[in-house]
Design an enzyme around this catalytic site. Structure first.
Site, mmCIF file in Angstrom:
data_model
loop_
_atom_site.group_PDB
_atom_site.id
_atom_site.type_symbol
_atom_site.label_atom_id
_atom_site.label_comp_id
_atom_site.label_asym_id
_atom_site.label_seq_id
_atom_site.Cartn_x
_atom_site.Cartn_y
_atom_site.Cartn_z
ATOM 1 N N GLU A 154 4.286 -6.294 2.203
ATOM 2 C CA GLU A 154 4.135 -6.834 0.844
ATOM 3 C C GLU A 154 4.027 -5.710 -0.159
ATOM 4 O O GLU A 154 2.975 -5.509 -0.764
ATOM 5 C CB GLU A 154 2.853 -7.668 0.763
ATOM 6 C CG GLU A 154 2.705 -8.681 1.847
ATOM 7 C CD GLU A 154 1.288 -9.241 1.921
ATOM 8 O OE1 GLU A 154 0.304 -8.491 1.741
ATOM 9 O OE2 GLU A 154 1.172 -10.441 2.145
ATOM 10 N N PRO A 155 5.090 -4.932 -0.354
ATOM 11 C CA PRO A 155 4.998 -3.842 -1.333
ATOM 12 C C PRO A 155 4.895 -4.379 -2.752
ATOM 13 O O PRO A 155 5.532 -5.374 -3.110
ATOM 14 C CB PRO A 155 6.312 -3.089 -1.131
ATOM 15 C CG PRO A 155 7.257 -4.095 -0.554
ATOM 16 C CD PRO A 155 6.412 -5.041 0.262
ATOM 17 N N GLY A 156 4.076 -3.725 -3.565
ATOM 18 C CA GLY A 156 3.985 -4.051 -4.984
ATOM 19 C C GLY A 156 4.390 -2.814 -5.772
ATOM 20 O O GLY A 156 5.494 -2.695 -6.294
ATOM 21 N N CYS A 198 -12.122 2.385 -28.906
ATOM 22 C CA CYS A 198 -13.392 2.999 -29.282
ATOM 23 C C CYS A 198 -14.190 3.394 -28.058
ATOM 24 O O CYS A 198 -15.269 2.848 -27.793
ATOM 25 C CB CYS A 198 -14.195 2.022 -30.139
ATOM 26 S SG CYS A 198 -13.267 1.465 -31.545
ATOM 27 N N GLY A 211 0.761 -1.234 0.000
ATOM 28 C CA GLY A 211 0.000 0.000 0.000
ATOM 29 C C GLY A 211 0.788 1.278 0.000
ATOM 30 O O GLY A 211 0.202 2.354 -0.118
HETATM 31 C C1 LIG Z 1 -2.484 -5.366 -3.712
HETATM 32 C C2 LIG Z 1 -1.914 -5.949 -2.487
HETATM 33 C C3 LIG Z 1 -0.592 -5.642 -2.106
HETATM 34 C C4 LIG Z 1 0.258 -4.657 -2.863
HETATM 35 O O1 LIG Z 1 -0.265 -3.382 -2.811
HETATM 36 P P1 LIG Z 1 0.602 -2.148 -3.367
HETATM 37 O O2 LIG Z 1 -0.291 -0.999 -3.163
HETATM 38 O O3 LIG Z 1 0.920 -2.421 -4.791
HETATM 39 O O4 LIG Z 1 1.845 -2.085 -2.535
HETATM 40 C C5 LIG Z 1 -0.081 -6.275 -1.003
HETATM 41 N N1 LIG Z 1 -0.823 -7.153 -0.273
HETATM 42 C C6 LIG Z 1 -2.078 -7.465 -0.607
HETATM 43 C C7 LIG Z 1 -2.814 -8.439 0.198
HETATM 44 C C8 LIG Z 1 -2.672 -6.873 -1.721
HETATM 45 O O5 LIG Z 1 -3.939 -7.175 -2.026
#
Ligand SMILES: *Cc1c(COP(=O)(O)O)cnc(C)c1O
Length: 422
Positions: free
Chosen positions: A281-283, A351, A242
């Protein structure tokens, strides 16, 4: 009117010159000549450095949230840098296992895990299963035995409203994710799971949302998780992902390092035992800033209210503007240092009137039909949310490093798209 683009939005190794941009020592003009457009270009150095930062900011078990950008090469890269890999579906699990990442570094999420997905996770012996609901607990009861054990965390909803877009808010009470703490569901789930032979509950997990810029929400979350952690004697606490990133000029996001420090401070203030492993859990924070998307301009159309500039991609490779109203910047790769006085609405080729990439983009006066435009900070939730809408093939994905480019996902072809016809 806008000044030249700030380097802070670009990948770490970006070098701007008068008539070209290089990333990872590779010229973007040359990449376009070889691979065409639209094209995702990822800087491997930025990806690795963000992974390392996450590994240092948290304890072992910190994971890369693969939904933000997943292919075999990315999964291996995050694994090599010491991260676990989060997956939320059988499809993501399949790609990660095929990539060669060992199952014991994979964490399985999902708010509706099928019996098949659970069975695969159990037989492959994944690192953790994050349990989401009582139906899943029942499924686990049927599948887990002392000789077929699992390690899990329990996903809880702390009742925290993250300060972010409502579609990416997940910590509030009214959500499809996790067990409510306030109703006692979380506690019931923990004790039910603990009674199943073969199930080890290591702790609680929550994820309060995405694109969060201040640490206050995380501190509230931790206070609630710390209570459960203490009373149940858990040894792991995961705060989810997040962390926000800056997409446009004027935005400032904490670094992963600062985020980690804020989480540790909050954990200490909440009286958490120092032995509890703090995980995240960074994405987005790992992959967003590592990439740019390159498009070719195909049409420039002045209408009474504005000028529309159409490129050869759009909502199929970046649905975030449509989904969340997200903003982006743009620059012309042949004039990266020029002033940007040319205001246009940057649109795609789909479109839909809503197929807008940038509502108000600023480009150099010299940008013309045939120019190549780059949008920075497109490494997260672009390719992974890409679609074939209007039968537009997905772009290729290139990784650059030390003057070399490698294609990690080839451009989709019409044949690829026709393959499913029966
Ligand atoms: C989407 C998600 C993440 C990653 O979120 P980011 O905003 O990309 O860091 C981590 N943990 C869980 C459970 C998620 O659903």
């Amino acid at each position: 009117m806008a000044s030249p683009l700030l380097a802070s939005l670009l990948p770490d190794t970006t070098v701007l010159s008068d008539d070209d941009v290089s990333i990872g020592g590779v010229s973007l003009s040359k990449l376009v000549a070889t691979y065409g457009t639209p094209l995702f270009v990822y800087d491997e150095a930025t990806l690795r450095s963000r992974c390392r930062e996450a590994r240092e900011a948290f304890d072992d078990g910190v994971a890369f949230a693969s939904k933000s950008f997943l292919c075999g090469t990315m999964a291996r890269l995050a694994f090599e840098e010491g991260l676990c890999i989060d997956v939320a579906t059988g499809g993501e699990l399949d790609i990660v296992l095929r990539s060669g990442v060992p199952a014991n570094r994979v964490i399985v999420h999902g708010n509706n895990k099928s019996p098949e997905e659970l069975e695969l996770a159990i037989t492959e012996k994944v690192h953790r299963i994050i349990v989401d609901n009582f139906d899943e607990v029942e499924r686990l009861q049927a599948l887990v035995t002392s000789s077929q054990p699992i390690d899990c965390l329990v996903r809880v909803t702390p009742g925290v409203e993250a300060h972010t877009h409502e579609f990416v808010r997940t910590g509030q009470e009214d959500t499809k994710f996790g067990f409510s703490v306030s109703t006692g569901d979380a506690r019931r789930a923990i004790s039910t799971l603990r009674d199943i032979p073969g199930v080890s509950v290591h702790g609680v997990h929550s994820h309060i949302g995405s694109q969060i810029f201040d640490a206050v929400g995380f501190a509230e979350e931790i206070a609630i998780l710390a209570d459960l952690t203490r009373s149940d004697g858990f040894d792991e606490l995961c705060v989810g992902g997040g962390l926000g990133v800056a997409y446009v000029e004027g935005e400032h996001a904490p670094s992963i390092r600062e985020w980690g420090r804020a989480i540790r401070d909050a954990a200490r203030k909440a009286g958490l035992d120092a032995n509890v492993r703090l995980l995240a859990e960074p994405g987005r924070a790992i992959v967003a800033q590592a990439a740019v998307t390159l498009y070719r301009v195909g049409a420039i159309k002045p209408v009474s209210a504005r000028i529309y500039m159409a490129v050869d991609g759009g909502m199929s490779d970046n649905p975030r503007p449509v989904l969340y109203g997200s903003g982006y910047e743009a620059f012309d790769i042949e004039h990266p240092l020029a002033q940007r006085p040319f205001g246009v609405r940057l649109v795609g080729k789909h479109c839909e009137s809503g197929d807008v990439l940038i509502d108000e983009a600023w480009l150099p006066q010299a940008t013309h039909v045939g120019s190549v435009i780059a949008t920075p900070v497109t490494g997260a939730y672009g390719y992974s949310m890409a679609s074939n809408y209007n039968r537009v093939p997905r772009p290729a994905v290139i990784f650059v490093k030390d003057g070399r480019a490698r294609e990690v996902l080839r451009r989709e072809t019409f044949e690829d798209m026709a393959r499913l016809e029966v």
